[in-house]
Structures are given as C-alpha cells and as structure tokens.
Design a protein around this motif. Structure first.
Motif, PDB file in Angstrom:
ATOM      1  N   TYR A 198      63.776 -77.302  86.222  1.00 23.51           N
ATOM      2  CA  TYR A 198      62.687 -77.018  85.289  1.00 23.51           C
ATOM      3  C   TYR A 198      62.678 -75.598  84.736  1.00 23.51           C
ATOM      4  O   TYR A 198      62.703 -74.622  85.501  1.00 23.51           O
ATOM      5  CB  TYR A 198      61.306 -77.283  85.932  1.00 23.51           C
ATOM      6  CG  TYR A 198      60.236 -77.054  84.897  1.00 23.51           C
ATOM      7  CD1 TYR A 198      59.933 -78.052  83.978  1.00 23.51           C
ATOM      8  CD2 TYR A 198      59.627 -75.815  84.758  1.00 23.51           C
ATOM      9  CE1 TYR A 198      59.036 -77.819  82.962  1.00 23.51           C
ATOM     10  CE2 TYR A 198      58.724 -75.574  83.733  1.00 23.51           C
ATOM     11  CZ  TYR A 198      58.427 -76.589  82.841  1.00 23.51           C
ATOM     12  OH  TYR A 198      57.555 -76.355  81.827  1.00 23.51           O
ATOM     13  N   GLY A 199      62.563 -75.454  83.465  1.00 27.57           N
ATOM     14  CA  GLY A 199      62.275 -74.239  82.706  1.00 27.57           C
ATOM     15  C   GLY A 199      62.443 -72.918  83.435  1.00 27.57           C
ATOM     16  O   GLY A 199      63.553 -72.473  83.734  1.00 27.57           O
ATOM     17  N   GLY A 200      61.330 -72.283  83.720  1.00 25.93           N
ATOM     18  CA  GLY A 200      61.330 -70.939  84.277  1.00 25.93           C
ATOM     19  C   GLY A 200      62.081 -70.821  85.599  1.00 25.93           C
ATOM     20  O   GLY A 200      62.462 -69.726  85.995  1.00 25.93           O
ATOM     21  N   LYS A 206      65.363 -66.009  81.444  1.00 23.80           N
ATOM     22  CA  LYS A 206      63.956 -65.799  81.123  1.00 23.80           C
ATOM     23  C   LYS A 206      63.227 -65.027  82.223  1.00 23.80           C
ATOM     24  O   LYS A 206      63.377 -63.810  82.337  1.00 23.80           O
ATOM     25  CB  LYS A 206      63.325 -67.168  80.836  1.00 23.80           C
ATOM     26  CG  LYS A 206      62.034 -67.102  80.071  1.00 23.80           C
ATOM     27  CD  LYS A 206      61.568 -68.483  79.662  1.00 23.80           C
ATOM     28  CE  LYS A 206      60.241 -68.474  78.921  1.00 23.80           C
ATOM     29  NZ  LYS A 206      60.180 -67.649  77.720  1.00 23.80           N
ATOM     30  N   LYS A 207      62.464 -65.697  83.049  1.00 18.78           N
ATOM     31  CA  LYS A 207      61.627 -64.976  84.003  1.00 18.78           C
ATOM     32  C   LYS A 207      62.474 -64.275  85.076  1.00 18.78           C
ATOM     33  O   LYS A 207      62.182 -63.154  85.486  1.00 18.78           O
ATOM     34  CB  LYS A 207      60.597 -65.918  84.640  1.00 18.78           C
ATOM     35  CG  LYS A 207      59.583 -66.487  83.634  1.00 18.78           C
ATOM     36  CD  LYS A 207      58.995 -65.414  82.826  1.00 18.78           C
ATOM     37  CE  LYS A 207      57.934 -65.681  81.813  1.00 18.78           C
ATOM     38  NZ  LYS A 207      57.280 -66.887  81.565  1.00 18.78           N
ATOM     39  N   HIS A 227      55.676 -59.068  80.575  1.00 15.05           N
ATOM     40  CA  HIS A 227      55.333 -60.442  80.177  1.00 15.05           C
ATOM     41  C   HIS A 227      54.395 -60.372  78.969  1.00 15.05           C
ATOM     42  O   HIS A 227      53.198 -60.623  79.081  1.00 15.05           O
ATOM     43  CB  HIS A 227      54.658 -61.146  81.372  1.00 15.05           C
ATOM     44  CG  HIS A 227      54.497 -62.623  81.227  1.00 15.05           C
ATOM     45  ND1 HIS A 227      53.613 -63.353  81.989  1.00 15.05           N
ATOM     46  CD2 HIS A 227      55.127 -63.527  80.442  1.00 15.05           C
ATOM     47  CE1 HIS A 227      53.688 -64.638  81.663  1.00 15.05           C
ATOM     48  NE2 HIS A 227      54.601 -64.765  80.728  1.00 15.05           N
ATOM     49  N   SER A 249      50.568 -66.768  82.231  1.00 11.21           N
ATOM     50  CA  SER A 249      51.161 -68.012  81.739  1.00 11.21           C
ATOM     51  C   SER A 249      50.085 -68.969  81.235  1.00 11.21           C
ATOM     52  O   SER A 249      49.047 -69.134  81.882  1.00 11.21           O
ATOM     53  CB  SER A 249      51.944 -68.673  82.864  1.00 11.21           C
ATOM     54  OG  SER A 249      52.938 -67.784  83.331  1.00 11.21           O
ATOM     55  N   PHE A 300      59.949 -70.988  74.464  1.00 13.38           N
ATOM     56  CA  PHE A 300      59.763 -72.066  75.439  1.00 13.38           C
ATOM     57  C   PHE A 300      58.256 -72.215  75.576  1.00 13.38           C
ATOM     58  O   PHE A 300      57.636 -71.629  76.449  1.00 13.38           O
ATOM     59  CB  PHE A 300      60.442 -71.697  76.759  1.00 13.38           C
ATOM     60  CG  PHE A 300      60.425 -72.787  77.802  1.00 13.38           C
ATOM     61  CD1 PHE A 300      61.049 -74.004  77.565  1.00 13.38           C
ATOM     62  CD2 PHE A 300      59.812 -72.601  79.023  1.00 13.38           C
ATOM     63  CE1 PHE A 300      61.038 -75.014  78.523  1.00 13.38           C
ATOM     64  CE2 PHE A 300      59.798 -73.600  79.997  1.00 13.38           C
ATOM     65  CZ  PHE A 300      60.412 -74.803  79.743  1.00 13.38           C
ATOM     66  N   PHE A 454      56.131 -62.102  88.452  1.00 16.37           N
ATOM     67  CA  PHE A 454      57.369 -61.695  87.773  1.00 16.37           C
ATOM     68  C   PHE A 454      57.856 -60.281  88.070  1.00 16.37           C
ATOM     69  O   PHE A 454      58.884 -59.861  87.551  1.00 16.37           O
ATOM     70  CB  PHE A 454      57.195 -61.834  86.256  1.00 16.37           C
ATOM     71  CG  PHE A 454      56.703 -63.186  85.822  1.00 16.37           C
ATOM     72  CD1 PHE A 454      57.430 -64.324  86.142  1.00 16.37           C
ATOM     73  CD2 PHE A 454      55.515 -63.330  85.114  1.00 16.37           C
ATOM     74  CE1 PHE A 454      56.980 -65.589  85.756  1.00 16.37           C
ATOM     75  CE2 PHE A 454      55.055 -64.592  84.715  1.00 16.37           C
ATOM     76  CZ  PHE A 454      55.791 -65.716  85.044  1.00 16.37           C
TER      77      PHE A 454
HETATM   78  C1  SPV Z   1      55.415 -68.965  81.993  1.00 21.11           C
HETATM   79  O1  SPV Z   1      55.115 -69.704  82.942  1.00 21.11           O
HETATM   80  O2  SPV Z   1      54.913 -67.819  81.842  1.00 21.11           O
HETATM   81  C2  SPV Z   1      56.356 -69.447  80.970  1.00 21.11           C
HETATM   82  C3  SPV Z   1      57.056 -70.696  81.211  1.00 21.11           C
HETATM   83  O3  SPV Z   1      56.554 -68.775  79.975  1.00 21.11           O
HETATM   84  S1  SPV Z   1      58.377 -70.508  82.295  1.00 21.11           S
HETATM   85  O4  SPV Z   1      59.589 -70.264  81.510  1.00 21.11           O
HETATM   86  O5  SPV Z   1      58.497 -71.764  83.041  1.00 21.11           O
HETATM   87  O6  SPV Z   1      58.157 -69.379  83.179  1.00 21.11           O
END
Ligand code: SPV
Ligand code: GTP
Ligand code: MN
Length: 589
Positions: A198-200, A206-207, A227, A249, A300, A454
C-alpha cells in the motif's frame, strides 16, 4: 546485471542474493517498458484497464483488505542508539533490525521478478534533488513510482559513480500483517519495507525517503524536509506569493494546494497555482529567504470527497494516466466512483474489496470505496500546476502555515509573533486522526508540524533544528495556524472551507505585507472579523467572530496537554519552546 557504480552494484547483488528473484528487470523510464508492465499487470488481475475513451491511460488496483493505509505501529526508525529516534518514534537497534528483516526477506522474491527503479526526488540533476534506487517485486509500485517520481536511466547517469543515493528494498512477501515492517535506517541511507503493497508503505520515495530519511539529511546538511503543500497565489497586481502549509494526513493539503478562488476573488484577478500537495524541501537562499521545492512528480491524493465542486482541479488531474487504488469499479461504463464524487453511485459496481456493491449495501450505508482510497496522478495533468513546478531553485516563501482538524480549540486562523513562536505553534499542533493511517479515527493527538509519523530522528532535535534555521533566514516568512474544521455542537463545520479558504490566505498574505489589521490574543494575532473578506459568502461577521474566538478555558486544557507532551523530550526540549509555553500559560491567566 552490470552497473558501473560500485555502490549500486553491491546493493543490487546483495538484495538479489537475499530475496532470490527469478528475474531482474531494470526500469529504464521508457514508455514502451511501462506499457508492457501495464499489460502484464492487467493479464494477472493486478490492475484493471478502465474505459480508455473516458479515462485514457487509467487503471484500477485493489490492495489486500488488510493493507489499506500506512501502519504507524509497524514503522521503525532504526539507529544505533534509541535516543536518536526519540520518544515519538518506534525504534529498533539497527543491527537487530537488519537481522530480523533478513529473515523475512530471505527468498521472498522466489518465483517473482525484482524491478530496479532508479528515481530522482526533484528534477533530475538539480542541486536540490536526491537520488534513490527502489528494488521491488510489485509492478503496481513500479507504475506508481513512475508517476510520483522521475524514473529511469538518466537518473543512473546523473548519479555517476557517487555513493550518495538512498537504498530502498521492498518485497510484498505474503502481506502478513504480523511480519509487516516499514524500517528506515537514516544513518545508512536505507529503507526496508516488507509485507505491504500500500501507498505510503511501499512507494519508498514518498514518506520513507522524502520525509523520514530526508529530514535526517536536512538536519545534517542545514535544510528542512516537511509534510507541506506549496502553493502560489497570484494577486490582482500580478505578483505571486508562495505559501507552504503543513496539515496532517487527510487534513486538506491537496485541496488547499489546488483551490479554485471564489468567484468574487477570481473576478478581481486572484489565481492559485500548485507547486506541491504533500512534501516540501526547504532551504535558505543566497538572499536570506526560504525557498521550497516539491520533490515529487505526481499526486497520491485522497479520492473520497473529491468532486467537481470541492476540488475540480484534482478531479481534472485524474482524467488521464492515473492509477486508482481501492475505489469503486463502476461496471456500467468501466470507470470509477467514490463517496462524495457525485450523487449517483453506480447501480452495477464492485466495491474496494472486490465484491459486488449492491443496492442493499448502499441502503445500509456500506461504503463502496475505502475512506483512504487514492488516485496516483501525474503533476503535469493538473490544470493549475505552477510554472515554477520544475524550477530547480524552488519558490520563495512568504508564509508558513500549520493546521489540523480541531472541532473546538483552534480558531480559524492566528498568526505567530515571531520565528520562535512560530516554531512553538507548529510544535503544539494537534489534530484528529484520519483513515490515512490504520487505527482509530477522530482521536485528537499531538502531531507537531504534521511530522509525528514522518520525522526520521529525535523530535526534540527537530524542534532545535527548526529554531536554528531561523537564525540563517534573514528575510523571514511569517507563521500562521489555520483550522478549517471547527464545528458547532451538532458537529457541522462552521467554515465552508475548500475554495473559500482563499479568504483566509488573503488575510495571511496581507499580514505578510503589513496591509491587514489584527488583534492580540493570548495565543497570537487574530484577524478582526471584518478583516476576512466575506463578499459573496452567505456568512455574517458575527459568524466569523465565532470562528475566531480564543476560549481561554479550552486553551488552558491544551496548555496542560502541551506540557505533558513536551515532558517526553526531557532535556532535548529546546529552552526557547519551554519559554514559549510559559508565556502562553502566563497569557491565559
Ligand atoms: C499521508 O498519509 O500523509 C499520505 C498518503 O500522503 S501516504 O503516501 O500513504 O503516506
Ligand atoms: P494526505 O494525502 O493524506 O497527506 O491528505 P491531504 O492533507 O492532502 O488531505 P486532502 O486535501 O486529500 O483532504 C482530505 C479530506 O479532507 C477530504 O475528504 C476533503 O474533502 C477534506 N477537506 C479538505 N479541505 C477541506 C476544507 O477546507 N473543509 C472541510 N470541511 N473538509 C476539507
Ligand atoms: Mn501526506
């Protein structure tokens, strides 16, 4: 596979030996290669090709039902010493973490292909950019990374023989929640993510990189990884001012970054441009101002609630070349749907879990899309993308805004007195939790600078770093806090939000130019109700007055909460912040 860069070769060889993939493929960034991967993902059911007339280049993906959001409880900062992760992070001793993880990764890619993704955060070759290599056994990850970052051979060429790159190893393994780990090794420029898709958790640029690893790098190198969204407001006189804003988020960054000015503002000549919607890398320029770049190349974004009224720019951005995750599959025309898109949920549909979404489900209020369902869309699709989006120097910041979801305490907007007070205001942010992370939703927690999940090092040191940065910034932006989410006693939002948030940004920018009034309160400067331009809005100055009240009793409770939170940091808490807290308490007497 042969690489000229010795560090790259070593990382890949060791990862292959550990994960034992059947095949290894280098992602070169070519459209032909990506297209063949899309076809492969469709042939195995990993992705569904959507209606190419209505949504050209768009696909749908569903994750495992147990794997729909970031997992903060299973996210670790792995350092030599616990103190370096600090009291707000989960910590694992780094050698122990490597050992544990090696056991889980062992043979995890048997029967699978390992994809090598060279990627750049920030425009390729820009002095502000950083390079990473993600190894993954997921085509979904490859295709998302190709939207979210700059991917391909030119990144390896730019890296040359340098060892300055982040190593990311992702394996889906069995998606076992008990063995799911998202581990950052900031001291080693390394990320290891396993048992999630999944994503993050898995788009490691990203994170994991652009915030957790980069925040650590930023402290060492004298910059900030935040962020934050970045937006430009072009005023009627043609001048464009830039604002960076940190909200936790699912608290409105994408929406604010792409806002459409209210009609009355548009007629006067206001325009808004998006530079970024989630992450800002911020440095001090030669002229003593702060400059921000968006290291990402796509969005995203949260799907539910995105519609032609709330965020038409985001919706337009998703009409081509987009991957949708965990939304409703509309079988009537092979498109997608989510709660809050429009009032016509499809009658023939598949829900985010992959089951028929029936009339009965809808009658029972069963949601078709997951609340944290997302779109992955190229930044270049965005109708209001800033002409400065690719500017390697970034954009100069006039205001830094913090904000969260607070039903009561925080007023619509207030301004900090100076840099140290601004850092204090960021450090005391609190917000209700959302579906973006697994766990309870709606619980108020401290989330300093929206970085609680983060920050890649001790948050006490992070506060100190913010304070030190202020000494280098000779032309300082102003700091503000906003709250779009105040409610009445029935839980209805008191502020219309979305495009109307420009009314607040307008006051903010006028304050940075010394052109608007404010009154001093115990927490900082608040506009007089008549200072917020309500032209065209069905609201009175009394309504705004309600939104701007600073309730001393609630703030006394908050001050106690801040004190308890600060106590976690022991002697890592900078004295300047302890002093700010004392001032707040004194002001509330
Ligand atoms: C967040 O949760 O702050 C997001 C989505 O931007 S993720 O990429 O899943 O962290
Ligand atoms: P991440 O991608 O998780 O970092 O989220 P984000 O901060 O970009 O949040 P986003 O803009 O996607 O908004 C999340 C939710 O908040 C959506 O359901 C929006 O509809 C809602 N929202 C955004 N802005 C506002 C606002 O001004 N007022 C209200 N009431 N809701 C808002
Ligand atoms: Mn985010």
């Amino acid at each position: 596979m042969k690489f000229e860069n010795k560090g790259v070769q070593k990382f890949i060889d060791e990862s292959i030996a550990l994960c034992a993939p059947d095949k290894v493929v280098l992602i070169d960034g070519s459209e032909e290669q990506l297209e063949s991967l899309r076809a492969e993902a469709c042939s195995t059911g990993e992705m569904i090709k959507l209606n190419q007339e209505l949504l050209p280049g768009c696909y749908l993906h569903r994750t495992a039902v147990n794997d729909v959001a970031r997992v903060e409880g299973r996210t670790f900062i792995c350092t030599e010493k616990e103190e370096d992760a600090g009291p707000t992070n989960n910590w694992m001793q780094k050698d122990k973490a490597y050992e544990l993880l090696k056991g889980i990764y062992k043979g995890a890619m048997k029967g699978r292909t390992m994809y090598i993704i060279p990627f750049s955060m920030g425009a390729v070759g820009s002095p502000f950019s950083k390079i990473g290599i993600e190894l993954t056994d997921s085509i979904y990850v490859v295709l998302n990374m190709a939207i979210m970052t700059r991917v391909g051979q030119n990144v390896l060429d730019t890296l040359g023989d340098s060892d300055d790159f982040v190593r990311g190893l992702h394996a889906k393994a069995d998606l076992d929640e008990e063995k799911r780990y998202i581990c950052q090794f900031p001291e080693d420029n390394t990320i290891m993510s396993v048992n999630s898709g999944y994503g993050g958790n898995v788009l490691l640029g990203k994170k994991c990189f652009a915030l957790r690893i980069a925040s650590y790098q930023g402290r060492k190198e004298g910059w900030l990884a935040e962020h934050m969204l970045i937006l430009g407001v072009e005023k009627p006189n043609g001048e464009t001012k830039y604002i960076a804003a940190a909200f936790p988020s699912a608290c409105g960054k994408t929406n604010l970054a792409m806002l459409i000015p209210p009609k009355e503002f548009a007629e006067k000549g206001y325009k808004v441009f998006t530079v970024g919607d989630d992450i800002a890398w911020i440095r001090v320029g030669a002229d003593g101002r702060l400059y921000a770049i968006n290291p990402e190349n796509g969005f995203f974004g949260v799907a539910p609630g995105t519609n032609a009224k709330s965020n038409p720019n985001a919706l337009a951005t998703t009409r081509k070349g987009t991957i949708f995750t965990n939304v409703v599959h509309n079988l009537e025309n092979n498109t997608v749907w989510w709660e809050g898109l429009d009032k016509n949920p499809p009658k023939k549909a598949i829900d985010w879990k992959g089951n028929p979404w029936t009339e009965e489900d809808r009658a029972n209020g069963v949601k078709g899309a997951h609340p944290n369902s997302r779109f992955t869309a190229p930044a270049k699709n965005c109708p209001c993308i800033s002409p400065e989006f690719e500017n390697p120097q970034g954009v100069p910041l006039d205001a830094i805004v913090f904000g969260g979801r607070r039903a009561k305490t925080a007023p619509l907007v207030y301004e900090a007195r100076d840099w140290a007070h601004g850092v204090f205001v960021g450090s005391i942010m609190a917000s209700e939790t959302t579906a973006a992370a697994s766990g309870a939703v709606g619980v108020v927690r401290r989330d300093p600078m929206a970085m609680l999940p983060f920050c890649g090092y001790n948050m006490g040191d992070y506060f100190a770093h913010w304070l030190e940065m202020g000494e280098k910034v000779t032309k300082k932006p102003k700091f503000f806090n906003v709250n779009w989410f105040r409610t009445d006693d029935e839980g209805h939002f008191l502020w219309p939000g979305f495009g109307d948030n420009l009314r607040v940004l307008d006051w903010i920018l006028k304050r940075t130019e010394g052109e608007a009034e404010a009154v001093e309160t115990p927490i900082g400067y608040v506009p007089r109700p008549e200072d917020i331009d309500l032209n065209g809005l069905d609201m009175t100055t009394e309504d705004v007055a309600d939104l701007l009240t600073v309730d001393k009793e609630l703030w006394k409770e908050d001050a106690a909460g801040i004190e308890a939170f600060y106590a976690k940091f022991g002697d890592k808490l900078p004295k300047a912040l302890a002093d700010e807290l004392a001032t707040l308490k004194n002001n509330l007497k």
